[in-house]
Design an enzyme around this catalytic site. Structure first.
Site, mmCIF file in Angstrom:
data_model
loop_
_atom_site.group_PDB
_atom_site.id
_atom_site.type_symbol
_atom_site.label_atom_id
_atom_site.label_comp_id
_atom_site.label_asym_id
_atom_site.label_seq_id
_atom_site.Cartn_x
_atom_site.Cartn_y
_atom_site.Cartn_z
ATOM 1 N N GLU A 269 0.827 -1.202 0.000
ATOM 2 C CA GLU A 269 0.000 0.000 0.000
ATOM 3 C C GLU A 269 0.868 1.262 0.000
ATOM 4 O OE1 GLU A 269 -3.681 0.468 0.538
ATOM 5 O OE2 GLU A 269 -2.909 2.371 -0.158
ATOM 6 N N ASP A 273 1.044 3.906 -3.105
ATOM 7 C CA ASP A 273 0.590 5.284 -2.914
ATOM 8 C C ASP A 273 1.627 6.281 -3.391
ATOM 9 O OD1 ASP A 273 -1.623 4.223 -1.770
ATOM 10 O OD2 ASP A 273 -1.426 5.273 0.141
ATOM 11 N N SER A 473 -7.769 1.988 -3.044
ATOM 12 C CA SER A 473 -6.594 2.685 -2.519
ATOM 13 C C SER A 473 -5.553 2.912 -3.605
ATOM 14 C CB SER A 473 -5.977 1.989 -1.316
ATOM 15 O OG SER A 473 -6.394 0.696 -1.157
#
Ligand SMILES: *[C@@H]1O[C@H](CO)[C@@H](O)[C@H](O)[C@H]1NC(C)=O
Ligand SMILES: *[C@@H]1O[C@H](CO)[C@@H](O)[C@H](O)[C@H]1NC(C)=O
Ligand SMILES: *[C@@H]1O[C@H](CO)[C@@H](O)[C@H](O)[C@H]1NC(C)=O
Ligand SMILES: *[C@@H]1O[C@H](CO)[C@@H](O)[C@H](O)[C@H]1NC(C)=O
Ligand SMILES: *[C@@H]1O[C@H](CO)[C@@H](O)[C@H](O)[C@H]1NC(C)=O
Ligand SMILES: *[C@@H]1O[C@H](CO)[C@@H](O)[C@H](O)[C@H]1NC(C)=O
Length: 558
Positions: A269, A273, A473
């Site tokens: 993650e 990002d 996400s």
């Protein structure tokens, strides 16, 4: 500094007094204390082990703050773009002297002395022994819990505070809520990764009409990604990612700043990002906001939230992939979090949340009765929420369909804000495939607001390009980077940043984005109804919002 001095003064001079018999009230009665799946209880916490609690002091003039928030965010208001500094926001909402003194006396009188205050003076964070904390909060019982990777300290017994503090505190953080977030999925596909397209920066930039000159160039611009899953990124992965995928557009290969700890293993993650916000929001200074490595009783989301209120100068755009089930949280807690979003918007910050990866969600209320399950802060009226899409054909940079995982639906707690009533009513009137009314509240805040690709990303982790990474996400940092590019153009023209984007978005949504009209999100896929969630239509819908970016069109905002 001033704030810290202020509190020392208030807290000084009260020596420890013996605690009175506890005449307490519950704050956050609606907060779930259920231990989430995947966590198990370990031992009781020792008396002298330390815990960290966050006290959310009751603010003043929240109505005035809200009024200002709407005015500075509304392109038709004369106050549009006239943002406030953190100092000005503080003088508006800071807790009363009485509140500070009452809470200060209580803490000091209970032997709590190690406290820190945020610049906006409305959060106090204190370290203390578990013994003191358990007495302070009316008999909570702290245990350690583990999910296999990390341990946290929480209590399954609800907390109480003395009755006279009810009007001075919104909530106490660090007692019940477990770390939560959206986990990216590795969606294995039937096709070989090298034969199908996958999503990487040049695909995103082509699809969303970003030319190689559409990159940031104003030194005052900055953007941030916030992390909640104990994750770090590795600078070497980011460099490798840019070496492999960064051809064809000017970009940076390092973050500008890391807030919080910056060492540990690389997480999917975190890596995704930072790699993707720096590819869409290319050549823009990027902060990595890490909340990993915090004390095991702290709540990572609160650490970020208080951090934003503890810095006068923070990035203009924040991408946040985090969420909890709305029904597991107390409305007073959520309202206070909303106030924090209003503070951010009033300062000109743009906050984007992922809409979640369970479609409309599903909750069993009784045997044979299910309802959809909205997620918060995705359902907050005061942030911009990002849903997900996938390419219609995995071999072509072409049309996008709704991704079935895309979080979307209606809040059960927050009313529909004015900016979206017309768009949502049009949807409800027009949609031919609405789920049964008993599954959702059609008068609640509807989300998401926008969307971006959420399927089949390539991420470099431990120096290896890894395919098939999926989740909203992934969509959120991509959209965040594109809004940062808009901010950049605004800065170049001497204009203020976008701030809270929704009022402007809903006034011009038709003209800015690619409208996704195919595919539905998942809902209660139970044996009873086998029900999907919502399905997109032309214009706004609760699966993909207004649609995905088209930078050629979005540039018209400037
Ligand atoms: C706020 O920031 C100051 C200075 O950076 C720091 O000393 C203080 O501990 C921070 N407060 C909290 C609650 O973290
Ligand atoms: C925008 O992207 C689409 C799809 O990639 C492409 O067909 C179109 O020519 C682009 N338009 C502009 C103005 O860049
Ligand atoms: C990248 O940004 C810097 C300012 O941060 C600017 O000076 C430079 O010109 C930008 N590069 C390009 C190619 O626009
Ligand atoms: C709903 O749609 C019908 C026909 O399409 C239209 O006549 C009516 O005005 C619409 N109502 C609302 C509230 O938009
Ligand atoms: C709609 O909201 C009300 C009030 O919050 C709640 O009682 C009800 O259960 C909600 N309906 C659904 C379907 O969740
Ligand atoms: C974006 O807008 C441009 C200009 O209207 C258009 O040519 C292009 O096809 C659009 N791109 C997409 C993906 O819809």
């Amino acid at each position: 500094m001033l704030a810290a001095v202020g509190v020392c003064v208030v807290f000084a001079g009260f020596s420890a007094v013996l605690s009175q018999p506890f005449n307490g009230v519950q704050l956050e009665p609606g907060q779930s204390t259920r231990v989430p799946d995947g966590w198990k209880q370990l031992e009781r916490v020792g008396d002298s082990d330390s815990v960290v609690l966050t006290f959310a002091l009751k603010q003043q003039n929240v109505d005035q703050l809200e009024d200002l928030f709407w005015r500075v965010s509304d392109p038709d208001n004369e106050k549009y773009g006239k943002y406030l500094s953190l100092e000005d926001v503080t003088s508006l909402v800071e807790p009363s002297k009485e509140t500070v003194e009452t809470v200060g006396k209580w803490l000091q009188g209970s032997g709590v002395t190690d406290c820190r205050v945020v610049l906006s003076r409305d959060f106090v964070e204190c370290s203390m022994s578990a013994r003191i904390a358990e007495r302070l909060l009316g008999g909570v019982k702290f245990h350690r819990y583990t999910d296999g990777k990390r341990t946290v300290i929480r209590s399954e017994v609800k907390y109480l505070v003395p009755r006279h503090l009810k009007n001075h505190l919104d909530f106490v953080g660090g007692v019940h809520r477990f770390p939560s977030g959206f986990k990216l999925q590795v969606k294995e596909k039937n096709y070989q990764p090298n034969f199908h397209l996958g999503v990487y920066p040049s695909i995103i930039r082509e699809r969303y009409n970003l030319s190689k000159t559409d990159v940031g160039s104003d030194p005052k611009n900055a953007q941030a990604v916030a992390q909640f899953l104990e994750q770090f990124y590795h600078a070497t992965d980011l460099e490798e990612f840019m070496r492999v995928y960064g051809g064809g557009f000017p970009h940076m290969t390092e973050t500008a700043k890391v807030v919080g700890p910056d060492s540990g293993g690389a997480g999917l993650e975190a890596s995704l990002d930072v790699q993707y916000i720096m590819s869409s929001g290319a050549n823009i200074s990027t902060w990595f906001w890490s909340t990993a490595g915090r004390h095991e009783s702290q709540e990572p989301f609160l650490v970020w939230l208080t951090g934003v209120s503890n810095m006068t100068s923070v990035p203009w755009v924040h991408s946040v992939s985090y969420g909890d089930d709305e029904d597991s949280l107390d409305p007073d807690y959520m309202q206070r979090v909303n106030t924090e979003f209003m503070k951010a918007g009033t300062r000109g910050l743009t906050i984007l949340f992922a809409s979640g990866d369970s479609g409309a969600g599903c909750r069993e209320v009784s045997k044979d009765k299910n309802v959809f399950r909205p997620s918060f802060p995705a359902s907050s009226p005061y942030v911009t929420t990002v849903g997900g899409t996938m390419f219609h054909s995995p071999y072509e940079v072409g049309d996008e369909d709704a991704d079935y995982i895309s979080g979307g639906g209606f809040s059960n707690i927050f009313d529909m804000p004015d900016y979206q009533t017309s768009a949502v009513k049009t949807y409800l009137n027009k949609s031919t495939k609405l789920p049964p009314e008993s599954y959702y509240n059609a008068t609640g805040r509807a989300y998401p607001d926008v969307a971006a690709l959420s399927d089949n990303y390539w991420v470099v982790i431990d120096l290896i390009p890894t395919p098939f990474i999926s989740g909203t996400s992934a969509a959120t940092p991509v959209f965040a980077g594109i809004l940062s590019l808009i901010n950049d153009l605004k800065f170049q023209q001497g204009k203020p940043p976008l701030g809270f984007f929704n009022p402007l978005l809903y006034k011009s949504g038709w003209d800015l984005l690619y409208d996704v009209t195919v595919g539905c999100n998942e809902g209660c896929l139970d044996e009873l109804t086998n029900l999907q969630g919502f399905c997109p239509t032309e214009g706004w819908d609760p699966v993909t919002g207004w649609g995905t970016p088209n930078f050629t069109l979005m540039k018209k905002l400037v």
